[in-house]
Design an enzyme around this catalytic site. Structure first.
Site, short mmCIF file in Angstrom:
data_model
loop_
_atom_site.label_atom_id
_atom_site.label_comp_id
_atom_site.label_asym_id
_atom_site.label_seq_id
_atom_site.Cartn_x
_atom_site.Cartn_y
_atom_site.Cartn_z
CG HIS A 35 38.53 30.77 34.77
ND1 HIS A 35 38.99 32.01 34.41
CD2 HIS A 35 37.19 30.90 34.90
CE1 HIS A 35 37.97 32.84 34.30
NE2 HIS A 35 36.86 32.20 34.60
CD GLU A 70 52.33 59.02 23.41
OE1 GLU A 70 52.83 60.16 23.41
OE2 GLU A 70 51.11 58.80 23.36
CE LYS A 129 33.80 44.95 43.74
NZ LYS A 129 34.50 44.10 44.70
CG ASP A 130 34.11 42.98 36.89
OD1 ASP A 130 34.86 43.60 37.66
OD2 ASP A 130 34.21 41.76 36.68
#
Lengths: 188, 270, 427
Positions: free
Chosen positions: C219, C291, C247-248
């Protein structure tokens, strides 16, 4: 542009469009809300007793070995149950009491099954603060009324496991049970 | 300055790797690709289609129940099923009384609730299947999770159970040292080709099915494979069902979300 | 960040005025994710992954805290309690599959987020601090994921713990004592499992803390954007609310669809069957792999097969290289000195970027395969490129490359010309 969100010309002219758009926005936010609520259900439900715990929510006990005057302990939902075969004398004592004078008025008949009044089946959990009273085990103190005696705070129960003296507010609880045969009971 | 150090560091790592690469390439040039009897003769599991396959799959309860009968009559003498409880059989449409009877036939070693002492007692529906004491050598694996503990689990068990055979002559010709050792059994579906378990399903009719299905070896192998999918993933039906509705809702909500996004951005170039 | 045109929070309701005076939380929300936070209007969907990664962290913390209510961190019960969750706990299967696949989803998102940074030069000044904190988050995620994978105490859990702690024994002199200290024993056992459980519970909250720093640092200069040109004027930005929330927001739906497909329909696709076999300290599985999200680094580790010049032990080099493969990211802001941020305007860098993508995919593929030929040879070549890319190619390319002409501003890039932007934009 940052601040001209309100000057969207197409929308201002077409009022129908504005309403339709608002509707879609509200519907989308509501759908997100519904989804969020749906997710919360399993998150809460997981804390409730699991299948293996529920599977132990009823217990069958064979009581063939308990002779009159004797008692046995069983375990029901991880808590003790007292199963007592009362002698005729104990039954008589319990029935002789003036029910009106009791703190939690109940007759022996109300606390046993019809035709099986000699079988007194109660939770072994003192209704005062949850200790386990004495009197069901061999050689344990039965208290001055011949039933059970809770050593924690001195509650005394009679031969119908009713509270007679001491701080406990109610009689020992009678769990749900049934005789599946003459010698087997199913608790819960 | 930092960039000079960085290039030196880069060359350091690249050099060390190139060194390994050089020697490994020489080794590779001399030996070629590794050639082992497992690579040459191992076979991938046969195709097996079960009702529980696929995104809309649901257990064929009748088949799973038959599979349980195969387990009981054949596998249970050596293999345990410790993650499954008798009460779970309710999902296979066993009645409460039947489950009680099945459980009571088993002996369970459990602490006495009053004394804490370990005691043998007849099983209860709430109990898990008890451990199986195996008299021979080795440790037959617990079967509860087998279908998830092997690649392509159900097809693997099905192929293994029906895949016992004599060692091919071709194999011994190519790998003369690879003769199946004494006490092991050749099976091309087993990763290292030889396993200790003798063929468990040997003749048609070996199992008596309560629903009267003809118990061929193939049928028994399929049924017990279906059963093992159930023991490994008893919540499969519920998972598919919840997933179906949840996904439908998500698609609906996402389309709405996309339309709302288009609304908010209407007239905004980006 | 505060552009001159960003709106300031002005409470209207008397309660909000009072609140703003005592605890300016609404003001913080408004300026951080509300109408007061101006964001470059041209950021594309690759800028959604930060938000989605935060969403993944929330999924993992919520499902993880709940799983901890049912799991037992003791070698005697760990495996069985995991099965108890799968079979008996209400919706336990959903929570566990959600958590296991949530880890994979988190890594997919974060890898995309990182490679977005590589391509668009998000690590460059003035955003170095955001990048450094991001690499810290990634390292913490790897530690957390590794320890989480140990918890079910299956075969892969056990041997993963054995191998990963074995890496530390490569350190000369003190390696072996360090390994014993990490494990609290000579091999993975109760002490190790219990501390991994404790740390696996703790670390996500540390990650959450670093994520807050990461967003805070973001920010200050504000988001970068696909042109790499800094915000110049009001017409370059749109406020976070409602534009970027919308949008998110809808991409969360998209993410959940893909994630739910795995959780409900192929929950074990990304796992390894051997982890459904209880840990057995006396028998190693035939083919052990971590993994999938560790595969590229695992391939680098295994690429060192020979003691270098017969002196530096291969094991030490492998461990050093594996850790360096991530540590080099810390230096990236200073290795790349190109004044142009975005790969869109860097023709040469762009080509190498795509080679890197391919290279990491190849490394990942080889890392998941058995340690035999030809995978080792391929992994060695890919590892050489990996190090050359970051340590040699990026510094050199950034010096010799001639970037393509940049647009004057974001507005020009979006609308074709900046001067005409104001009237043209409203159409």
């Amino acid at each position: 542009m940052a601040q001209d969100a309100g000057t969207d010309t197409a929308a201002v002219i077409d009022g129908e469009g504005v309403r339709r758009r608002d509707f879609i926005n509200i519907a989308a936010v509501s759908a997100a809300g519904v989804g969020g609520l749906a997710v919360i259900y399993p998150l809460i439900s997981q804390m409730a007793p699991s299948a293996d715990v529920l599977a132990e929510s009823s217990t069958e006990v064979d009581i063939a070995q308990v002779q009159p005057g004797m008692a046995m302990k069983a375990v029901f939902r991880k808590q003790p149950v007292f199963i007592r075969n009362l002698t005729p004398k104990e039954i008589q004592e319990a029935e002789a009491v003036d029910v009106g004078s009791l703190r939690d008025p109940q007759t022996l008949a109300e606390r046993t099954k019809e035709g099986k009044t000699n079988w007194l089946i109660t939770m072994g959990v003192c209704t005062h603060l949850g200790c386990i009273p004495l009197g069901a085990g061999e050689g344990e103190v039965k208290g001055e009324y011949g039933g059970y005696f809770c050593p924690c705070h001195g509650s005394v129960y009679d031969t119908a496991a009713r509270i007679r003296k001491g701080p406990a507010p109610t009689n020992l609880q009678v769990p749900d049970y049934e005789f599946t045969s003459d010698t087997v009971i199913k608790i819960g | 300055m930092i960039r000079i150090f960085s290039i030196l560091a880069g060359l350091f790592f690249a050099g060390a790797l190139a060194w390994s690469l050089l020697w490994d390439t020489i080794g590779f040039a001399q030996e070629g690709l590794p050639k082992t009897v497992e690579k040459a003769f191992y076979e991938h599991p046969k195709e097996l289609h079960l009702a529980s396959d696929g995104w809309f799959g649901k257990f064929d309860k009748k088949q799973v129940k038959r599979g349980f009968e195969v387990y009981q009559q054949v596998c249970a003498s050596c293999h345990s099923l410790k993650h499954v409880s008798f009460r779970d059989l309710a999902a296979l449409e066993y009645s409460e009384a039947e489950i009680k009877e099945l459980a009571a036939a088993a002996t369970v070693n459990a602490p006495d609730p009053l004394t804490g002492e370990m005691k043998d007692r007849p099983g209860l529906p709430a109990d898990h299947f008890p451990p199986v004491v195996y008299a021979g050598q080795g440790h037959p694996p617990d079967l509860s999770l087998l279908a998830k503990a092997r690649h392509d689990g159900a097809a693997y068990t099905y192929s293994l159970l029906t895949g016992y055979q004599a060692q091919p002559a071709e194999l011994l010709k190519q790998f003369p040292d690879a003769k199946t050792p004494e006490g092991l059994h050749y099976n091309p579906y087993f990763p290292n080709l030889n396993l200790a378990m003798p063929a468990p399903l040997t003749s048609d009719g070996q199992v008596t099915y309560s629903d009267g299905t003809n118990a061929t070896i193939d049928q028994m192998a399929k049924d017990v494979s279906a059963f093992l999918v159930w023991t490994a993933e008893p919540k499969l039906d519920k998972r598919h069902q919840v997933g179906f509705w949840w996904l439908g809702f998500l698609i609906y909500a996402t389309i709405l979300g996309y339309l709302a996004y288009r609304n908010v951005w209407a007239g905004k170039k980006h | 960040m505060s552009f001159p045109w960003a709106k300031q929070y002005t409470p209207k309701h008397p309660f909000m005025v009072w609140m703003d005076e005592k605890l300016p939380l609404p003001r913080l929300v408004y300026s951080a994710v509300g109408g007061g936070y101006e964001v470059p209007r041209n950021i594309n969907y690759f800028w959604n992954f930060g938000f989605l990664a935060g969403f993944c962290l929330v999924i993992q913390i919520v499902t993880g805290v709940i799983l901890a209510m049912h799991y037992g961190g003791n070698t005697q019960v760990a495996f069985d309690s995991t099965e108890h969750i799968m079979r008996d706990v209400n919706y336990g299967w959903m929570l566990r599959y959600g958590h296991a696949n949530g880890a994979s989803a988190f890594f997919v998102i974060v890898y995309l987020h990182i490679f977005r940074g590589f391509y668009f030069g998000s690590y460059k000044a003035p955003r170095e601090m955001i990048w450094l904190l991001g690499v810290v988050i990634f390292l913490l995620m790897m530690a957390t994921a590794f320890m989480g994978y140990v918890l079910p105490w299956g075969q892969m859990s056990y041997w993963g713990a054995q191998v990963i702690t074995g890496l530390f024994s490569a350190i000369p002199m003190v390696g072996e004592p360090i390994r014993e200290w990490l494990l609290g024993g000579f091999a993975p056992d109760n002490a190790a499992l219990n501390r991994f459980f404790s740390l696996h519970f703790l670390l996500p909250f540390v990650i959450l803390g670093v994520v807050i720093l990461h967003i805070w640092a973001l920010h200050i200069p504000g988001s970068s954007n696909p042109t790499g040109v800094e915000v110049k004027s009001e017409s370059d930005t749109l406020p976070f609310y409602p534009y970027f929330i919308a949008k998110d927001g809808w991409t969360i739906g998209l993410f959940l669809i893909i994630y739910s497909l795995f959780v409900f329909f192929m929950p074990n696709a990304l796992g390894h069957p051997d982890n459904y076999i209880p840990a057995n300290p006396l028998q190693t599985p035939a083919h052990i792999v971590p993994e999938w999200y560790f595969w590229p680094f695992y391939a680098i580790l295994r690429s060192f097969t020979q003691d270098w010049l017969f002196i530096i032990p291969a094991k030490l080099m492998g461990v050093l290289a594996m850790f360096s493969a991530i540590l080099v990211w810390f230096f990236l802001p200073w290795l790349d000195k190109s004044p142009v941020r975005s790969g869109n305007y860097r023709p040469l860098y762009r080509k190498f970027f795509w080679v890197l993508v391919l290279d990491v995919l190849v490394l990942g593929y080889c890392g998941g395969m058995p340690a035999e030929q030809p995978y080792v040879l391929v992994a060695q070549i890919a590892s050489i490129y990996y190090f050359l890319h970051f340590l040699v190619i990026v510094p050199i390319v950034s010096s010799i490359e001639r970037p393509e002409p940049l647009p004057y501003s974001i507005t020009e890039a979006v609308l074709g010309s900046d001067k005409a932007a104001a009237p043209g934009d409203k159409a």
